[in-house]
Design an enzyme around this catalytic site. Structure first.
Site, PDB file in Angstrom:
ATOM      1  N   LYS A  48      13.049  24.383 -32.005  1.00 23.14           N
ATOM      2  CA  LYS A  48      12.273  23.163 -31.753  1.00 23.14           C
ATOM      3  C   LYS A  48      13.005  21.986 -32.388  1.00 23.14           C
ATOM      4  O   LYS A  48      13.535  22.103 -33.500  1.00 23.14           O
ATOM      5  CB  LYS A  48      10.875  23.319 -32.380  1.00 23.14           C
ATOM      6  CG  LYS A  48      10.034  22.046 -32.405  1.00 23.14           C
ATOM      7  CD  LYS A  48       9.567  21.619 -31.034  1.00 23.14           C
ATOM      8  CE  LYS A  48       8.784  20.307 -31.081  1.00 23.14           C
ATOM      9  NZ  LYS A  48       8.487  19.792 -29.723  1.00 23.14           N
ATOM     10  N   CYS A 137      13.251  12.463 -26.651  1.00 28.76           N
ATOM     11  CA  CYS A 137      11.829  12.803 -26.796  1.00 28.76           C
ATOM     12  C   CYS A 137      10.965  11.637 -26.323  1.00 28.76           C
ATOM     13  O   CYS A 137      11.065  10.535 -26.860  1.00 28.76           O
ATOM     14  CB  CYS A 137      11.479  13.134 -28.235  1.00 28.76           C
ATOM     15  SG  CYS A 137       9.682  13.322 -28.444  1.00 28.76           S
ATOM     16  N   GLY A 257      15.029  22.603 -16.040  1.00 25.00           N
ATOM     17  CA  GLY A 257      14.050  21.889 -15.223  1.00 25.00           C
ATOM     18  C   GLY A 257      13.750  22.635 -13.939  1.00 25.00           C
ATOM     19  O   GLY A 257      14.620  22.794 -13.086  1.00 25.00           O
TER      20      GLY A 257
HETATM   21  C1  DHB Z   1       8.778  16.574 -27.815  1.00 24.78           C
HETATM   22  C2  DHB Z   1       8.976  16.431 -26.455  1.00 24.78           C
HETATM   23  C3  DHB Z   1      10.257  16.330 -25.987  1.00 24.78           C
HETATM   24  O1  DHB Z   1      10.508  16.189 -24.662  1.00 24.78           O
HETATM   25  C4  DHB Z   1      11.319  16.364 -26.862  1.00 24.78           C
HETATM   26  O2  DHB Z   1      12.557  16.246 -26.404  1.00 24.78           O
HETATM   27  C5  DHB Z   1      11.110  16.516 -28.222  1.00 24.78           C
HETATM   28  C6  DHB Z   1       9.833  16.624 -28.684  1.00 24.78           C
HETATM   29  C7  DHB Z   1       7.414  16.651 -28.310  1.00 24.78           C
HETATM   30  O3  DHB Z   1       6.533  15.983 -27.775  1.00 24.78           O
HETATM   31  O4  DHB Z   1       7.202  17.378 -29.313  1.00 24.78           O
END
Ligand code: DHB
Length: 319
Positions: A48, A137, A257
């Site tokens: 993450k 993000c 995707g």
């Molecule tokens: C989140 C969403 C994303 O697309 C990303 O690249 C990083 C974090 C999020 O909302 O946590």
């Protein structure tokens, strides 16, 4: 798996036993989830996106699948355990006991300085993991996606690329204009150790509405959130192929995707992807999707007489 088909690939000079792994954000926040990925039939794993400090993220509901298999919307808001957690995971990662899967670490500092601090800590630890800086993000209120600010992105790369030293990757938002593909690729080609780009992050700031309740489907940001899954397939393929055509030789594209089956994975590789990540389908189906989709891709390849991904990567034809 169909006989005589090899799904292995290389990214940033590192071998993956097969081309599939999780899209960052799915099944990769905690050690327990990351261990599920190790146990699965994925060919790698990515963590993450980490910020300098831990974050709880946005209020729930913040992810939902959309009806009829069209995809998903999320506004997670970067919930994560903070970079030190992922640094520790990387320090303890046992390459001999992880089915040969490389470990990718996604970093999403809320400022260039945060990225500098996190990268410095990874440099000091001198680990074999591959760093991926997330420029895309869409879900942190008040923080625009750096990938849409070409000057800001080039300035960030000018600071970060020499600091990272090793081959690294970046996660990009989708672009929708040929001029933007040209501008972005020109920037990326200036940085020798930028080894790959991952296309695409979610299509940012969509809106999903339920007719019965007349409500938006996620709570944060009045319902605005990143779209993923089948509905973004064609945008993803366009971005993969646009960068495949424009990046200097040796640079790679990772496709993400709209992959729900071997068919979409085959399309991503035809468009030029060196590896393929799975987000919404992994979230909805669980890690068994890696087994299923690997088998489906192998069968398509076998039926066409392809033995390796190199046999058809980037070879999409124009009528
Ligand atoms: C989140 C969403 C994303 O697309 C990303 O690249 C990083 C974090 C999020 O909302 O946590």
């Amino acid at each position: 798996m169909a006989a005589n088909v090899d799904l292995s690939t290389n990214v940033a000079g590192v071998k993956l036993p097969n081309l599939f792994y999780n899209a960052s954000g799915v099944m990769c926040q905690t050690e327990k989830e990351l261990n599920q990925l190790i146990e699965s039939d994925s060919g790698a794993l990515i963590t993450k996106s980490a910020t300098f400090l831990p974050r709880e993220g946005n209020p729930s509901p913040r992810y939902t699948a959309l009806p009829n298999g069209i995809g998903s919307i999320n506004s997670m808001g970067l919930p994560n355990e903070g970079y030190e957690y992922y640094l520790n995971f990387a320090k303890n990662y046992n390459y001999n006991n992880s089915k040969g899967k490389p470990l990718f670490i996604s970093l999403s500092g809320l400022s260039v300085q945060d990225n500098v601090n996190m990268i410095t800590a990874f440099n000091d630890a001198d680990l074999p993991c591959i760093l991926e800086v997330n420029f895309s993000c869409p879900n942190v209120p008040g923080k625009p996606q750096l990938g849409y600010d070409f000057e800001g992105m080039e300035n960030a790369l000018t600071v970060l690329a020499p600091l990272i030293k090793k081959p690294f990757g970046i996660k990009l938002p989708p672009y929708f204009d040929i001029a933007h593909f040209d501008i972005a690729a020109n920037i990326f080609n200036k940085f020798e150790n930028l080894a790959y780009v991952t296309c695409i992050n979610s299509v940012g700031n969509g809106l999903a509405i339920d007719v019965e309740t007349e409500q938006v489907l996620v709570k944060p940001k009045d319902g605005f959130g990143g779209l993923g899954g089948l509905m973004v397939l064609n945008t993803a393929l366009a971005n993969v192929n646009a960068f495949y055509r424009r990046l200097s030789p040796g640079k790679q594209v990772i496709g993400v995707g709209g992959v729900t089956s071997g068919k979409e994975a085959f399309m991503h590789v035809l468009a030029g992807a060196s590896a393929v990540q799975i987000g919404t389908t992994l979230k909805e189906e669980g890690e068994g999707c890696f087994t299923r989709i690997s088998k489906e891709l192998s069968e398509i390849m076998a039926s066409k007489g392809y033995k390796t991904l190199d046999d058809f990567r980037g070879k999409v034809k124009t009528p």
